[in-house]
Design a protein around this motif. Structure first.
Motif, PDB file in Angstrom:
ATOM      1  N   ARG A 149     -38.536  11.821  44.663  1.00  0.00           N
ATOM      2  CA  ARG A 149     -38.643  12.926  45.620  1.00  0.00           C
ATOM      3  C   ARG A 149     -37.712  14.072  45.223  1.00  0.00           C
ATOM      4  NH1 ARG A 149     -36.151  15.252  49.836  1.00  0.00           N
ATOM      5  NH2 ARG A 149     -37.432  16.029  51.555  1.00  0.00           N
ATOM      6  N   HIS A 150     -36.477  13.730  44.873  1.00  0.00           N
ATOM      7  CA  HIS A 150     -35.508  14.739  44.451  1.00  0.00           C
ATOM      8  C   HIS A 150     -36.009  15.479  43.201  1.00  0.00           C
ATOM      9  CE1 HIS A 150     -31.732  16.665  43.398  1.00  0.00           C
ATOM     10  NE2 HIS A 150     -31.873  16.154  42.189  1.00  0.00           N
ATOM     11  N   ALA A 151     -36.500  14.734  42.225  1.00  0.00           N
ATOM     12  CA  ALA A 151     -36.993  15.347  40.989  1.00  0.00           C
ATOM     13  C   ALA A 151     -38.191  16.244  41.278  1.00  0.00           C
ATOM     14  CB  ALA A 151     -37.369  14.260  39.981  1.00  0.00           C
ATOM     15  N   PHE A 152     -39.072  15.810  42.171  1.00  0.00           N
ATOM     16  CA  PHE A 152     -40.225  16.629  42.548  1.00  0.00           C
ATOM     17  C   PHE A 152     -39.763  17.924  43.225  1.00  0.00           C
ATOM     18  CE2 PHE A 152     -43.382  18.045  45.604  1.00  0.00           C
ATOM     19  CZ  PHE A 152     -44.494  18.201  44.785  1.00  0.00           C
ATOM     20  N   LYS A 153     -38.808  17.804  44.129  1.00  0.00           N
ATOM     21  CA  LYS A 153     -38.292  18.983  44.835  1.00  0.00           C
ATOM     22  C   LYS A 153     -37.679  19.978  43.855  1.00  0.00           C
ATOM     23  CE  LYS A 153     -35.420  20.272  48.764  1.00  0.00           C
ATOM     24  NZ  LYS A 153     -34.598  19.791  49.879  1.00  0.00           N
ATOM     25  N   GLU A 154     -36.932  19.491  42.883  1.00  0.00           N
ATOM     26  CA  GLU A 154     -36.316  20.376  41.894  1.00  0.00           C
ATOM     27  C   GLU A 154     -37.370  21.028  41.001  1.00  0.00           C
ATOM     28  OE1 GLU A 154     -33.096  21.431  41.864  1.00  0.00           O
ATOM     29  OE2 GLU A 154     -33.182  20.365  43.782  1.00  0.00           O
ATOM     30  N   ALA A 155     -38.423  20.298  40.688  1.00  0.00           N
ATOM     31  CA  ALA A 155     -39.513  20.884  39.900  1.00  0.00           C
ATOM     32  C   ALA A 155     -40.220  21.979  40.701  1.00  0.00           C
ATOM     33  CB  ALA A 155     -40.505  19.804  39.477  1.00  0.00           C
ATOM     34  N   ALA A 156     -40.389  21.760  41.994  1.00  0.00           N
ATOM     35  CA  ALA A 156     -41.003  22.762  42.858  1.00  0.00           C
ATOM     36  C   ALA A 156     -40.120  24.005  42.943  1.00  0.00           C
ATOM     37  CB  ALA A 156     -41.261  22.188  44.245  1.00  0.00           C
ATOM     38  N   ARG A 157     -38.813  23.797  43.025  1.00  0.00           N
ATOM     39  CA  ARG A 157     -37.878  24.934  43.040  1.00  0.00           C
ATOM     40  C   ARG A 157     -37.995  25.711  41.722  1.00  0.00           C
ATOM     41  NH1 ARG A 157     -33.812  24.872  46.401  1.00  0.00           N
ATOM     42  NH2 ARG A 157     -33.557  22.613  46.308  1.00  0.00           N
ATOM     43  N   GLU A 158     -38.019  24.992  40.610  1.00  0.00           N
ATOM     44  CA  GLU A 158     -38.130  25.615  39.287  1.00  0.00           C
ATOM     45  C   GLU A 158     -39.427  26.436  39.175  1.00  0.00           C
ATOM     46  OE1 GLU A 158     -37.371  23.636  35.117  1.00  0.00           O
ATOM     47  OE2 GLU A 158     -39.339  23.011  35.887  1.00  0.00           O
ATOM     48  N   ALA A 159     -40.507  25.937  39.753  1.00  0.00           N
ATOM     49  CA  ALA A 159     -41.806  26.614  39.674  1.00  0.00           C
ATOM     50  C   ALA A 159     -41.954  27.727  40.699  1.00  0.00           C
ATOM     51  CB  ALA A 159     -42.925  25.597  39.857  1.00  0.00           C
ATOM     52  N   GLY A 160     -40.989  27.841  41.611  1.00  0.00           N
ATOM     53  CA  GLY A 160     -41.044  28.898  42.618  1.00  0.00           C
ATOM     54  C   GLY A 160     -42.013  28.613  43.754  1.00  0.00           C
ATOM     55  N   ILE A 161     -42.335  27.346  43.990  1.00  0.00           N
ATOM     56  CA  ILE A 161     -43.283  27.004  45.056  1.00  0.00           C
ATOM     57  C   ILE A 161     -42.645  26.191  46.176  1.00  0.00           C
ATOM     58  CG2 ILE A 161     -45.272  27.141  43.515  1.00  0.00           C
ATOM     59  CD1 ILE A 161     -45.324  24.032  43.577  1.00  0.00           C
ATOM     60  N   LEU A 162     -41.358  25.921  46.072  1.00  0.00           N
ATOM     61  CA  LEU A 162     -40.673  25.157  47.117  1.00  0.00           C
ATOM     62  C   LEU A 162     -40.526  26.002  48.370  1.00  0.00           C
ATOM     63  CD1 LEU A 162     -39.098  22.560  47.917  1.00  0.00           C
ATOM     64  CD2 LEU A 162     -37.048  23.729  47.114  1.00  0.00           C
ATOM     65  N   VAL A 163     -40.863  25.420  49.506  1.00  0.00           N
ATOM     66  CA  VAL A 163     -40.642  26.052  50.792  1.00  0.00           C
ATOM     67  C   VAL A 163     -39.455  25.347  51.419  1.00  0.00           C
ATOM     68  CG1 VAL A 163     -41.607  26.523  53.082  1.00  0.00           C
ATOM     69  CG2 VAL A 163     -43.084  26.603  51.072  1.00  0.00           C
ATOM     70  N   GLU A 164     -38.355  26.060  51.572  1.00  0.00           N
ATOM     71  CA  GLU A 164     -37.140  25.459  52.101  1.00  0.00           C
ATOM     72  C   GLU A 164     -37.347  24.962  53.516  1.00  0.00           C
ATOM     73  OE1 GLU A 164     -34.540  24.747  50.351  1.00  0.00           O
ATOM     74  OE2 GLU A 164     -34.969  25.943  48.587  1.00  0.00           O
ATOM     75  N   ASP A 165     -36.596  23.927  53.908  1.00  0.00           N
ATOM     76  CA  ASP A 165     -36.729  23.312  55.223  1.00  0.00           C
ATOM     77  C   ASP A 165     -36.539  24.318  56.355  1.00  0.00           C
ATOM     78  OD1 ASP A 165     -37.153  20.917  53.957  1.00  0.00           O
ATOM     79  OD2 ASP A 165     -35.071  20.292  54.100  1.00  0.00           O
ATOM     80  N   SER A 166     -35.718  25.347  56.155  1.00  0.00           N
ATOM     81  CA  SER A 166     -35.443  26.308  57.211  1.00  0.00           C
ATOM     82  C   SER A 166     -36.717  27.094  57.612  1.00  0.00           C
ATOM     83  CB  SER A 166     -34.347  27.283  56.784  1.00  0.00           C
ATOM     84  OG  SER A 166     -34.768  27.998  55.636  1.00  0.00           O
ATOM     85  N   TYR A 167     -37.720  27.053  56.766  1.00  0.00           N
ATOM     86  CA  TYR A 167     -38.992  27.708  57.060  1.00  0.00           C
ATOM     87  C   TYR A 167     -39.598  27.180  58.374  1.00  0.00           C
ATOM     88  CZ  TYR A 167     -43.938  28.927  56.451  1.00  0.00           C
ATOM     89  OH  TYR A 167     -45.206  29.397  56.626  1.00  0.00           O
ATOM     90  N   PHE A 168     -39.349  25.904  58.666  1.00  0.00           N
ATOM     91  CA  PHE A 168     -39.968  25.246  59.805  1.00  0.00           C
ATOM     92  C   PHE A 168     -39.086  25.206  61.039  1.00  0.00           C
ATOM     93  CE2 PHE A 168     -42.085  23.773  56.020  1.00  0.00           C
ATOM     94  CZ  PHE A 168     -43.392  24.007  56.352  1.00  0.00           C
ATOM     95  N   ILE A 169     -37.911  25.796  60.975  1.00  0.00           N
ATOM     96  CA  ILE A 169     -36.999  25.767  62.129  1.00  0.00           C
ATOM     97  C   ILE A 169     -37.245  26.967  63.023  1.00  0.00           C
ATOM     98  CG2 ILE A 169     -34.589  25.881  62.827  1.00  0.00           C
ATOM     99  CD1 ILE A 169     -33.933  24.317  60.305  1.00  0.00           C
TER     100      ILE A 169
END
Length: 86
Positions: A66-86
């Motif tokens: 999960r951590h590696a996937f999240k970092e890959a998503a960050r690297e690709a510019g497609i990660l939506v940070e958790d604060s998006y849903f708060i």
């Protein structure tokens, strides 16, 4: 084992998608990484693919994947940070 759930979802916004997708399992992460990833030249991408292939289904292995996937998503510019849903 392919459908083993992560402890919590990772939210990504894929190209052309109106809303973020919740990636909540090893299988979903692997499907995206191997078939629908926007950037396949980064080291985090390669690491996440290896993590999916080597995941043994244990809690520690799933957490690392999960951590590696999240970092890959960050690297690709497609990660939506958790604060998006708060």
């Amino acid at each position: 084992m392919y459908d083993k759930p992560f402890a919590g979802p990772v939210f990504v916004r894929l190209l052309g998608a109106r809303h973020p997708s919740a990636v909540s399992s090893l299988g979903h992460a692997a499907d995206l990484l191997f078939d629908n990833w926007p950037r396949t030249d980064g080291p985090k991408y390669a690491e996440a693919r290896r993590a999916c292939l080597n995941c043994d289904g244990s809690d520690d292995s799933l957490a690392w994947t999960r951590h590696a996937f999240k970092e890959a998503a960050r690297e690709a510019g497609i990660l939506v940070e958790d604060s998006y849903f708060i």
